[in-house]
Design an enzyme around this catalytic site. Structure first.
Site, mmCIF file in Angstrom:
data_model
loop_
_atom_site.group_PDB
_atom_site.id
_atom_site.type_symbol
_atom_site.label_atom_id
_atom_site.label_comp_id
_atom_site.label_asym_id
_atom_site.label_seq_id
_atom_site.Cartn_x
_atom_site.Cartn_y
_atom_site.Cartn_z
ATOM 1 N N ILE A 123 0.837 -1.194 0.000
ATOM 2 C CA ILE A 123 0.000 0.000 0.000
ATOM 3 C C ILE A 123 0.876 1.250 0.000
ATOM 4 O O ILE A 123 1.299 1.709 1.034
ATOM 5 C CB ILE A 123 -0.905 0.007 1.241
ATOM 6 C CG1 ILE A 123 -1.749 -1.279 1.263
ATOM 7 C CG2 ILE A 123 -1.817 1.220 1.206
ATOM 8 C CD1 ILE A 123 -2.450 -1.476 2.584
ATOM 9 N N PRO A 124 1.170 1.787 -1.190
ATOM 10 C CA PRO A 124 2.005 2.981 -1.326
ATOM 11 C C PRO A 124 1.291 4.210 -0.791
ATOM 12 O O PRO A 124 0.884 5.076 -1.549
ATOM 13 C CB PRO A 124 2.259 3.059 -2.826
ATOM 14 C CG PRO A 124 1.071 2.401 -3.456
ATOM 15 C CD PRO A 124 0.601 1.366 -2.474
ATOM 16 N N CYS A 125 1.143 4.283 0.507
ATOM 17 C CA CYS A 125 0.426 5.402 1.112
ATOM 18 C C CYS A 125 1.097 6.723 0.754
ATOM 19 O O CYS A 125 0.478 7.772 0.816
ATOM 20 C CB CYS A 125 0.377 5.207 2.613
ATOM 21 S SG CYS A 125 1.946 4.682 3.305
ATOM 22 N N TYR A 126 2.351 6.665 0.373
ATOM 23 C CA TYR A 126 3.052 7.910 0.032
ATOM 24 C C TYR A 126 2.520 8.493 -1.265
ATOM 25 O O TYR A 126 2.753 9.651 -1.583
ATOM 26 C CB TYR A 126 4.558 7.653 -0.052
ATOM 27 C CG TYR A 126 4.953 6.712 -1.157
ATOM 28 C CD1 TYR A 126 5.068 5.350 -0.907
ATOM 29 C CD2 TYR A 126 5.208 7.194 -2.438
ATOM 30 C CE1 TYR A 126 5.436 4.483 -1.925
ATOM 31 C CE2 TYR A 126 5.581 6.342 -3.453
ATOM 32 C CZ TYR A 126 5.694 4.984 -3.194
ATOM 33 O OH TYR A 126 6.054 4.141 -4.204
#
Length: 107
Positions: free
Chosen positions: A55-58
């Site tokens: 999950i590339p929350c960035y």
DNA sequence: CAGTTGACGGCCC
DNA sequence: GGGGCCGCCAACT
């Protein structure tokens, strides 16, 4: 297909679909997740971030394209670094949504 | 069970 | 143009 997924997983699924080199705002993810008003819930879900590797929350930023200061996985500087690694140019801690803003496929 | 918080968004002053 | 307040839903204590 039972949609047994909780609200959180639903949000994670959307974030996971964000293509590399693009970013999506909380409201954007929330809208794809089901409701735009989940913007706050999205923030909560991303904070939980049970799988930062998938999950590339960035890649999730505010509607202004600004990175959240409450980032806890390394710091704002780290998020910016990851965004640039995706080919996203970060200016003043913000990204150009009009250029990197993820276009919703709205299937 | 009820109250409070929270990685936001949008509108008002 | 900038800052502040309220509102939304779900999860946490």
């Amino acid at each position: 297909m039972s949609e047994s997924k909780g609200t959180f997983e639903r949000i994670y699924d959307v974030v996971r679909q964000i293509p590399r080199g693009q970013v999506a705002s909380y409201g954007q993810v929330a809208a794809l997740a089901g409701n735009k008003r989940w913007a706050r819930v999205v923030g909560y879900a991303l904070h939980a971030n049970p799988d930062p590797d998938g999950i590339p929350c960035y890649r999730v930023v505010t509607k202004e394209g600004g990175v959240s200061k409450a980032f806890a996985f390394g710091g704002e500087n780290e998020q910016i670094r990851l965004l640039e690694a995706d080919g996203i140019k970060v200016v003043d801690g913000k990204v150009d949504m009009k250029k990197y803003g993820w276009e919703i496929p709205e299937l």
